[in-house]
Scaffold this motif. Structure first.
Motif, PDB file in Angstrom:
ATOM      1  N   LEU A 215      -9.807  12.840 -32.805  1.00 55.71           N
ATOM      2  CA  LEU A 215      -8.700  13.954 -32.330  1.00 55.71           C
ATOM      3  C   LEU A 215      -9.903  15.189 -32.391  1.00 55.71           C
ATOM      4  CD1 LEU A 215      -5.466  13.315 -33.797  1.00 55.71           C
ATOM      5  CD2 LEU A 215      -6.071  13.596 -31.483  1.00 55.71           C
ATOM      6  N   LYS A 216     -10.386  15.245 -33.839  1.00 54.70           N
ATOM      7  CA  LYS A 216     -11.313  16.404 -34.153  1.00 54.70           C
ATOM      8  C   LYS A 216     -12.437  16.376 -32.982  1.00 54.70           C
ATOM      9  CE  LYS A 216     -10.348  17.134 -39.000  1.00 54.70           C
ATOM     10  NZ  LYS A 216     -10.834  17.174 -40.246  1.00 54.70           N
ATOM     11  N   LEU A 217     -12.963  15.436 -32.702  1.00 60.09           N
ATOM     12  CA  LEU A 217     -14.104  15.422 -31.760  1.00 60.09           C
ATOM     13  C   LEU A 217     -13.571  15.900 -30.247  1.00 60.09           C
ATOM     14  CD1 LEU A 217     -16.014  12.083 -32.480  1.00 60.09           C
ATOM     15  CD2 LEU A 217     -16.779  14.349 -32.656  1.00 60.09           C
TER      16      LEU A 217
ATOM     17  N   GLU B 237     -16.231  23.636 -27.028  1.00 61.94           N
ATOM     18  CA  GLU B 237     -17.425  23.955 -26.334  1.00 61.94           C
ATOM     19  C   GLU B 237     -17.153  24.209 -24.838  1.00 61.94           C
ATOM     20  OE1 GLU B 237     -19.239  20.006 -27.200  1.00 61.94           O
ATOM     21  OE2 GLU B 237     -20.254  20.876 -28.863  1.00 61.94           O
ATOM     22  N   GLN B 238     -16.322  23.577 -24.188  1.00 57.88           N
ATOM     23  CA  GLN B 238     -15.749  23.888 -22.675  1.00 57.88           C
ATOM     24  C   GLN B 238     -15.312  25.306 -22.695  1.00 57.88           C
ATOM     25  OE1 GLN B 238     -13.299  20.945 -21.127  1.00 57.88           O
ATOM     26  NE2 GLN B 238     -14.553  18.989 -21.587  1.00 57.88           N
ATOM     27  N   ILE B 239     -14.500  25.727 -23.575  1.00 64.79           N
ATOM     28  CA  ILE B 239     -14.118  26.923 -23.625  1.00 64.79           C
ATOM     29  C   ILE B 239     -15.183  27.975 -23.718  1.00 64.79           C
ATOM     30  CG2 ILE B 239     -12.507  28.543 -24.785  1.00 64.79           C
ATOM     31  CD1 ILE B 239     -10.766  26.157 -25.453  1.00 64.79           C
ATOM     32  N   THR B 240     -16.037  27.863 -24.602  1.00 59.43           N
ATOM     33  CA  THR B 240     -16.783  28.747 -24.905  1.00 59.43           C
ATOM     34  C   THR B 240     -17.972  28.858 -23.651  1.00 59.43           C
ATOM     35  OG1 THR B 240     -16.913  28.193 -27.256  1.00 59.43           O
ATOM     36  CG2 THR B 240     -18.873  29.314 -26.116  1.00 59.43           C
ATOM     37  N   SER B 241     -18.421  27.796 -22.783  1.00 56.23           N
ATOM     38  CA  SER B 241     -19.136  27.662 -21.733  1.00 56.23           C
ATOM     39  C   SER B 241     -18.497  28.447 -20.635  1.00 56.23           C
ATOM     40  CB  SER B 241     -19.419  26.396 -21.274  1.00 56.23           C
ATOM     41  OG  SER B 241     -20.230  25.515 -22.193  1.00 56.23           O
ATOM     42  N   LEU B 242     -17.157  28.226 -20.307  1.00 52.48           N
ATOM     43  CA  LEU B 242     -16.334  28.975 -19.498  1.00 52.48           C
ATOM     44  C   LEU B 242     -16.219  30.448 -19.790  1.00 52.48           C
ATOM     45  CD1 LEU B 242     -13.658  26.506 -18.452  1.00 52.48           C
ATOM     46  CD2 LEU B 242     -15.663  27.119 -17.175  1.00 52.48           C
ATOM     47  N   GLU B 243     -16.108  30.832 -20.916  1.00 51.16           N
ATOM     48  CA  GLU B 243     -15.935  32.259 -21.555  1.00 51.16           C
ATOM     49  C   GLU B 243     -17.356  33.038 -21.015  1.00 51.16           C
ATOM     50  OE1 GLU B 243     -12.734  32.222 -24.784  1.00 51.16           O
ATOM     51  OE2 GLU B 243     -14.482  31.926 -25.393  1.00 51.16           O
ATOM     52  N   ALA B 244     -18.477  32.322 -21.195  1.00 53.12           N
ATOM     53  CA  ALA B 244     -19.756  32.623 -21.091  1.00 53.12           C
ATOM     54  C   ALA B 244     -20.021  33.124 -19.743  1.00 53.12           C
ATOM     55  CB  ALA B 244     -20.943  31.803 -21.559  1.00 53.12           C
ATOM     56  N   LEU B 245     -19.479  32.556 -18.752  1.00 53.21           N
ATOM     57  CA  LEU B 245     -19.392  32.599 -17.086  1.00 53.21           C
ATOM     58  C   LEU B 245     -18.700  33.823 -16.830  1.00 53.21           C
ATOM     59  CD1 LEU B 245     -18.888  29.101 -15.789  1.00 53.21           C
ATOM     60  CD2 LEU B 245     -20.987  30.216 -16.063  1.00 53.21           C
ATOM     61  N   THR B 246     -17.792  34.440 -17.438  1.00 51.55           N
ATOM     62  CA  THR B 246     -16.719  35.524 -17.018  1.00 51.55           C
ATOM     63  C   THR B 246     -17.475  36.616 -17.726  1.00 51.55           C
ATOM     64  OG1 THR B 246     -15.360  35.086 -19.139  1.00 51.55           O
ATOM     65  CG2 THR B 246     -14.706  33.949 -17.080  1.00 51.55           C
TER      66      THR B 246
END
Length: 57
Positions: free
Chosen positions: A38-40, A47-56
């Motif tokens: 669950l932690k993984l 990590e996905q959220i961070t990557s998408l936030e970087a795109l915005t």
């Protein structure tokens, strides 16, 4: 789906996993392997959220 909507969806899933992990760790017979998985999953979502936030930005 917009990037913002995807970030919200992933954020909801991240919070749900956080709650699931909290519940799992309060049981006397905690399944450490399940908690680790669950932690993984939670880390991958973050990590996905961070990557998408970087795109915005």
């Amino acid at each position: 789906m917009t990037i913002e909507a995807r970030i919200r969806e992933l954020g909801n899933r991240h919070r749900n996993l956080d709650e699931t992990i909290r519940r799992e760790t309060t049981h006397p017979a905690t399944d450490s392997l399940r908690v680790r998985e669950l932690k993984l999953q939670k880390l991958r979502l973050k990590e996905q959220i961070t990557s998408l936030e970087a795109l915005t930005h």
